[in-house]
Scaffold this motif. Sequence first.
Motif, PDB file in Angstrom:
ATOM      1  N   LEU A 132       0.851  -1.189   0.000  1.00  0.00           N
ATOM      2  CA  LEU A 132       0.000   0.000   0.000  1.00  0.00           C
ATOM      3  C   LEU A 132       0.885   1.236   0.000  1.00  0.00           C
ATOM      4  CD1 LEU A 132      -2.461  -1.138   2.810  1.00  0.00           C
ATOM      5  CD2 LEU A 132      -2.775  -1.380   0.360  1.00  0.00           C
ATOM      6  N   ASN A 133       0.590   2.162  -0.881  1.00  0.00           N
ATOM      7  CA  ASN A 133       1.376   3.392  -0.958  1.00  0.00           C
ATOM      8  C   ASN A 133       1.227   4.181   0.351  1.00  0.00           C
ATOM      9  OD1 ASN A 133       2.460   5.902  -1.500  1.00  0.00           O
ATOM     10  ND2 ASN A 133       1.690   5.960  -3.590  1.00  0.00           N
ATOM     11  N   PRO A 134       2.337   4.401   1.060  1.00  0.00           N
ATOM     12  CA  PRO A 134       2.231   5.029   2.381  1.00  0.00           C
ATOM     13  C   PRO A 134       1.697   6.455   2.343  1.00  0.00           C
ATOM     14  CG  PRO A 134       4.523   4.834   1.709  1.00  0.00           C
ATOM     15  CD  PRO A 134       3.715   4.058   0.719  1.00  0.00           C
ATOM     16  N   ARG A 135       1.674   7.048   1.167  1.00  0.00           N
ATOM     17  CA  ARG A 135       1.224   8.440   1.092  1.00  0.00           C
ATOM     18  C   ARG A 135      -0.212   8.593   0.636  1.00  0.00           C
ATOM     19  NH1 ARG A 135       5.319  12.150   1.752  1.00  0.00           N
ATOM     20  NH2 ARG A 135       7.205  11.027   2.232  1.00  0.00           N
ATOM     21  N   MET A 136      -0.929   7.483   0.562  1.00  0.00           N
ATOM     22  CA  MET A 136      -2.322   7.578   0.151  1.00  0.00           C
ATOM     23  C   MET A 136      -3.223   7.078   1.267  1.00  0.00           C
ATOM     24  SD  MET A 136      -1.735   6.273  -3.718  1.00  0.00           S
ATOM     25  CE  MET A 136      -3.370   6.314  -4.411  1.00  0.00           C
ATOM     26  N   TYR A 139      -9.101   5.650   1.323  1.00  0.00           N
ATOM     27  CA  TYR A 139     -10.040   6.096   0.292  1.00  0.00           C
ATOM     28  C   TYR A 139      -9.325   6.241  -1.051  1.00  0.00           C
ATOM     29  CZ  TYR A 139     -13.261   9.164  -2.219  1.00  0.00           C
ATOM     30  OH  TYR A 139     -14.087   9.707  -3.160  1.00  0.00           O
ATOM     31  N   ASP A 140      -8.182   6.922  -1.045  1.00  0.00           N
ATOM     32  CA  ASP A 140      -7.442   7.143  -2.292  1.00  0.00           C
ATOM     33  C   ASP A 140      -6.972   5.821  -2.895  1.00  0.00           C
ATOM     34  OD1 ASP A 140      -7.700   9.853  -2.274  1.00  0.00           O
ATOM     35  OD2 ASP A 140      -5.898  10.180  -1.075  1.00  0.00           O
ATOM     36  N   GLU A 144      -8.395   4.820  -6.417  1.00  0.00           N
ATOM     37  CA  GLU A 144      -7.499   4.768  -7.571  1.00  0.00           C
ATOM     38  C   GLU A 144      -7.850   3.580  -8.465  1.00  0.00           C
ATOM     39  OE1 GLU A 144      -3.422   3.515  -7.060  1.00  0.00           O
ATOM     40  OE2 GLU A 144      -2.791   5.078  -8.446  1.00  0.00           O
ATOM     41  N   THR A 172     -14.786   4.647   9.680  1.00  0.00           N
ATOM     42  CA  THR A 172     -13.809   5.454  10.418  1.00  0.00           C
ATOM     43  C   THR A 172     -12.400   5.256   9.860  1.00  0.00           C
ATOM     44  OG1 THR A 172     -13.420   3.703  12.012  1.00  0.00           O
ATOM     45  CG2 THR A 172     -15.115   5.311  12.577  1.00  0.00           C
ATOM     46  N   TYR A 175     -10.275   7.659   5.844  1.00  0.00           N
ATOM     47  CA  TYR A 175      -9.245   8.646   5.511  1.00  0.00           C
ATOM     48  C   TYR A 175      -7.962   8.447   6.299  1.00  0.00           C
ATOM     49  CZ  TYR A 175     -13.161  10.770   3.160  1.00  0.00           C
ATOM     50  OH  TYR A 175     -14.223  10.981   2.339  1.00  0.00           O
ATOM     51  N   TYR A 177      -4.140   6.591   6.917  1.00  0.00           N
ATOM     52  CA  TYR A 177      -2.998   6.157   6.122  1.00  0.00           C
ATOM     53  C   TYR A 177      -2.568   4.749   6.527  1.00  0.00           C
ATOM     54  CZ  TYR A 177      -2.545  10.855   4.327  1.00  0.00           C
ATOM     55  OH  TYR A 177      -2.782  12.029   3.674  1.00  0.00           O
ATOM     56  N   HIS A 179       0.080   3.427   7.557  1.00  0.00           N
ATOM     57  CA  HIS A 179       0.896   3.200   8.765  1.00  0.00           C
ATOM     58  C   HIS A 179       0.065   3.159  10.033  1.00  0.00           C
ATOM     59  CE1 HIS A 179       0.831   7.258  10.512  1.00  0.00           C
ATOM     60  NE2 HIS A 179       0.868   7.720   9.274  1.00  0.00           N
ATOM     61  N   SER A 182      -2.626  -2.258  11.459  1.00  0.00           N
ATOM     62  CA  SER A 182      -1.809  -3.442  11.715  1.00  0.00           C
ATOM     63  C   SER A 182      -1.696  -4.249  10.419  1.00  0.00           C
ATOM     64  CB  SER A 182      -2.456  -4.284  12.804  1.00  0.00           C
ATOM     65  OG  SER A 182      -3.661  -4.821  12.312  1.00  0.00           O
ATOM     66  N   GLN A 185      -4.965  -5.730   9.179  1.00  0.00           N
ATOM     67  CA  GLN A 185      -5.871  -4.714   8.639  1.00  0.00           C
ATOM     68  C   GLN A 185      -5.398  -4.235   7.274  1.00  0.00           C
ATOM     69  OE1 GLN A 185      -5.625  -2.138  12.079  1.00  0.00           O
ATOM     70  NE2 GLN A 185      -7.826  -2.347  12.411  1.00  0.00           N
ATOM     71  N   ARG A 193      -9.272  -3.364  -2.022  1.00  0.00           N
ATOM     72  CA  ARG A 193      -8.874  -2.715  -3.269  1.00  0.00           C
ATOM     73  C   ARG A 193      -9.093  -3.653  -4.455  1.00  0.00           C
ATOM     74  NH1 ARG A 193      -2.769  -0.801  -3.762  1.00  0.00           N
ATOM     75  NH2 ARG A 193      -2.352  -2.937  -3.150  1.00  0.00           N
TER      76      ARG A 193
ATOM     77  N   LYS B  36     -11.310  14.779   4.274  1.00  0.00           N
ATOM     78  CA  LYS B  36     -10.568  13.720   3.603  1.00  0.00           C
ATOM     79  C   LYS B  36      -9.097  13.751   3.946  1.00  0.00           C
ATOM     80  CE  LYS B  36     -13.355  13.268  -0.545  1.00  0.00           C
ATOM     81  NZ  LYS B  36     -13.338  13.372  -1.989  1.00  0.00           N
ATOM     82  N   ARG B  38      -7.583  14.884   6.775  1.00  0.00           N
ATOM     83  CA  ARG B  38      -7.257  15.089   8.185  1.00  0.00           C
ATOM     84  C   ARG B  38      -5.832  14.675   8.512  1.00  0.00           C
ATOM     85  NH1 ARG B  38     -12.071  12.409  11.109  1.00  0.00           N
ATOM     86  NH2 ARG B  38     -11.174  10.887   9.722  1.00  0.00           N
ATOM     87  N   TYR B 266       4.063  -1.762  -3.570  1.00  0.00           N
ATOM     88  CA  TYR B 266       2.906  -0.974  -4.006  1.00  0.00           C
ATOM     89  C   TYR B 266       3.031  -0.528  -5.448  1.00  0.00           C
ATOM     90  CZ  TYR B 266       5.835   2.945  -2.418  1.00  0.00           C
ATOM     91  OH  TYR B 266       6.859   3.818  -2.218  1.00  0.00           O
ATOM     92  N   LYS B 283       2.383   9.411  -9.201  1.00  0.00           N
ATOM     93  CA  LYS B 283       1.562   9.283  -7.998  1.00  0.00           C
ATOM     94  C   LYS B 283       2.151   8.324  -6.977  1.00  0.00           C
ATOM     95  CE  LYS B 283      -2.945   9.191  -7.350  1.00  0.00           C
ATOM     96  NZ  LYS B 283      -4.341   8.759  -7.588  1.00  0.00           N
ATOM     97  N   HIS B 284       2.843   7.317  -7.453  1.00  0.00           N
ATOM     98  CA  HIS B 284       3.319   6.312  -6.503  1.00  0.00           C
ATOM     99  C   HIS B 284       4.809   6.436  -6.213  1.00  0.00           C
ATOM    100  CE1 HIS B 284      -0.439   4.101  -6.255  1.00  0.00           C
ATOM    101  NE2 HIS B 284      -0.578   4.386  -7.526  1.00  0.00           N
ATOM    102  N   ASN B 288       6.899   9.429  -2.974  1.00  0.00           N
ATOM    103  CA  ASN B 288       7.629   8.657  -1.971  1.00  0.00           C
ATOM    104  C   ASN B 288       9.125   8.910  -1.979  1.00  0.00           C
ATOM    105  OD1 ASN B 288       5.763   6.949  -0.389  1.00  0.00           O
ATOM    106  ND2 ASN B 288       5.081   6.391  -2.430  1.00  0.00           N
TER     107      ASN B 288
END
Lengths: 350, 393, 334
Positions: A132-136, A139-140, A144, A172, A175, A177, A179, A182, A185, A193, B36, B38, B266, B283-284, B288
């Motif tokens: 999983l892209n850590p910066r998304m 939802y994103d 995607e 909940t 939104y 990230y 990290h 667990s 999860q 996805r 979105k 937060r 990813y 984007k990916h 990063n």
Amino acid sequence: MAGVVTEHVQGADKGYDEAVREAWRFLPGEKPLVVLYRLKKYFPVKGLIRVKGWVRAVDNVTLLIPEGKTLGLVGESGSGKTTIGRLVLRLIEPTSGSVFFMGRNIFKLRGRDLRWFRRNAQMVFQDPYGSLNPRMTVYDIINEALRTHKIDVGDPKEYIIKLLYEVGLNETHLYRYPHEFSGGQRQRIAIARVLALQPKFIVLDEPTSALDVSVQAQILNMLKDLQRRYNLTYLFISHDLGVVRYMSDYIAVMYVGKIVEIGPAEEVFEKPFHPYTKMLLASIPVPDPEYVKKKPPIRVVGEPPSPVNPPPGCRFHPRCPYASEKCKREEPSLVEVEHGHWVACWHPLN
Amino acid sequence: MAEEVYEKKVLDRISDALIDGLVSIIDKVKPGWRVKNRGRIEEWKLMLYALNRSPVGLLGTSLVVLFIILAIAGPFIAPVSYDTQIIFCDRDARLAPPRTTVQIPDNPFCRKLGLKPGNFTMLLGGDDYGRDLWSRVLYGARTSLVVAIIVMAVGPWIGVLLGLVAGYYGGKIDELLMRITDVFLVFPGLILAIAFSAVLPYRIQDVLSVHPLLADVMRVLFAIKPENEPQLASLLSVIVALWLVWWPFYARLVRGMVLSAKENTYVEAAKALGVPSWKIMFKHILPNIAGPIIVFYTMDFGGVILTEAGLSFLGLGAVPPLADWGRIIYDGSRYFPDAWWLVFFPGLFIFLTVLGFNLLGDALRDVLDPRMRRSIEFKIKKRVVVEEVSSGS
Amino acid sequence: MGANRCRDPIIVVEDLYINFYTYAGIVKAIDGVSFCIERGETYCLVGETGCGKSVTSRALTRLILPPGKIERGRILYYPEPGKVVDIMKLSEEELRMIRGDEITYIFQDPGTALDPLYTIGYQISETMLVHGYINRIKEGISKAIQLLKETLIPDSEQRAKSYPHELSGGMKQRAVIATSLANRPKLIIADEPTTALDATVQAQIMELLRNLKKQRGLTILLITHNMGLVAEMCDRVGVMYAGQLVEEAPTEELFQNPLHPYTRALLRAVPNPLKKIEKLESIPGTVPNLIYPPPGCRFHPRCAHVMDTCRRQKPMFIRVGDKHYVSCWLYSRR
């Protein structure tokens, strides 16, 4: 049989009939969804100047993955099982051979057809921490997938929340990230996805080997449940025989790039014909002290050979207690030893 | 059962206000954005907290902010224009030491120069044409900032793009792009820039004469007088030269990082989903590996300013009467050390600006490190544990 | 507490507390663990990731690096019956003489346990040199070859001259085992020694450890998450959860009569390759964050039998049968 093939696959690509005829022998009576035909993948071993040799990761594999069922692919490291997983999704290109998905040769697909394939064939990776892209946000990540395939689901948020509930998460988590989750999860998110695209075929590449046992059971049960509900087809890749047995309808055992035994899961486990399968089964520690006391001592000899220079003849012969002269010279091909149970061995057990 | 309270300093409150303000603006434009993102907003705040806790970072930020304010406001707050030769109104203005007060006589000529009659204090002194050094330094700040922005808006991105493509596709494309990069890298950047900026002005002169609008925009950006428009060409040639020498480093840097970043699962997962290559790259992969790029990018603002000043010092780039820090030093060096201020003050400004960007870049290295943010999160969150047991009994 | 559970202990751990001072907060990694290992037995610590089994094993020779810190507890080492060494009171130098000599470690990844710059033979000899059993590296080479033979490495003369990268994973792990046997080990601590290896190789390594133990009269502490290995290898098992020892029993007793709800759930969650299973039972929820561990019994948020007491008070580690101990309110006679 060829007639039957064309009956339920319209617009099949060239060579499909032939491939299906050959692959169908192994799992008769099943409806083919994915067919691997004489698939080879050699990786070059680069020397300083020129290529020194080839890693025969997958060597001439013909296999059928039946619709709505789970085919378990078992083997040790270097057996080529992960390479097969990547080949059937066209994440890498083969050296030769073909893979048919619903009759279409996936290595020939372009443009819209390729996108259709990508949507219908998905993968869950071993490492839930890296996939999983850590910066998304969750939802994103899921959105995607929807946007890539321009899937109209009305309100994506509502759809994604529905998916999250399906994999045991809730709104909940929407939104957050990766990290913040667990391992278990995260694997649920990765599954959500994949489900978002409503695929037909999912490659599960050791989906629980990075997870703890208590979480592993949750994920496995969920995967089984989803399969029943959506008629999913799984290719389940694992080295954990307990997990494979729990998940699979059919099992193919790989050894150094080749399939050595294939058959219904119960039969392969209860009555292995290939000495390697037997050795593999015997070397699994069984969580049952009573059994351990009765367990006959096993002789495990040697280690898996390097796929760069596999032994001639049967690749298992240096470790095989039953090896004969013939095994050293000639390579056995898969033969049917019992109905629907195939083994590549000159001296099958039992 | 457990409650978390923050212990914030004044700076943190200001940071919060800044972020919250920004967020509400974005939220107005894109409704629902706040909810979105937060997590992202929280991270931004933590980044600022991290910056607030780094003295080096604060010093760097202050210097940079000060420089930017001076560069933007400079031409408006400068007492006189960059080319006003006060010498015509008072001979004392020539090579006047700092804080010299000259007498401006009340005549139409001096008024036309923009000088009010009476006392005029030359804060940092004057040069050999009797021009006010303080005014010239302020105009010079504008020149430096505009050059830096235009160079950095293009040069590094060429490198980032090529690096992304080379690293992502690999194979022959990689080989080709990297060999080209090598060719540029083996030439020392400054020498290459000298060569380019020696050849380019004539071409650029042509371009400017064909596109008067471009010339006008540039003139406004650099805050120079219309009659100095012809002098722009050499300044612009430095910019183009710096574009050409500023990308190879980024190509190398980004390619290396892409090679390791694309091994992440990813990326493979995105491929398996059918995400197109350009989207995977931008984007990916790019987000990063953004951390180190941002650090170098920030520091390079200082680098560009220094290089540009260096080129001007060598007589390339800004030509008289344009105000440019490097050029002022070059012109003043003839009178050194007697008129030390002509070298010292522009030098000091160059030094502080470059220092500022370097310190800021250095601090960003920590600020952009997620582990750093977690530690800040932990440090500023003070945990008050109210055990159920103790409250119950 | 820990001492009176063993007749002839080699290691006794009492009331061990270890914290990790990380950037995210203080991880209460080990929370009051007490156990002992009988001389000559194979004791298993079993549990999931982050339950503290590895940390506990490293603490036995105070091999806890910052940010980790042993807060309190007693660790007693009995090199011979009747002779006691208080590990907590030893100097770093004295500890170093015990580590790698009398108490040796085998770690999960054989790849990183060996230095890629030196030959296998050199590295085995070095261990002996460090502990003063030989005076020059050369003297140890023949002993090293002997040890490689003992760990069933084929072609051991050649292998002693090999560098680690020339060996397969299984062979490397054998070489690591040979290194740990180089001096006069009494206790071998094997921390997930086969997790990185293939099933057939794992079986070989386990067979080797079993035989070595028999031949040399060793004591083994096996750290694993694999219930199968526990069943095959161990005499007694300690089950850990979230930094606490929740149950301890002889292996057969544990498998036949698991008492702690966590142990029970864990045993039912493992798919047995020899049986057809219709439905695996899973444990709901996830392992707690040990920065903010749940109060009371740390398992209570996931427990099917949770009671009011569980949420408030930490259960005692009580004896429920011969050598069978459990830490759960279900079995407390209050």
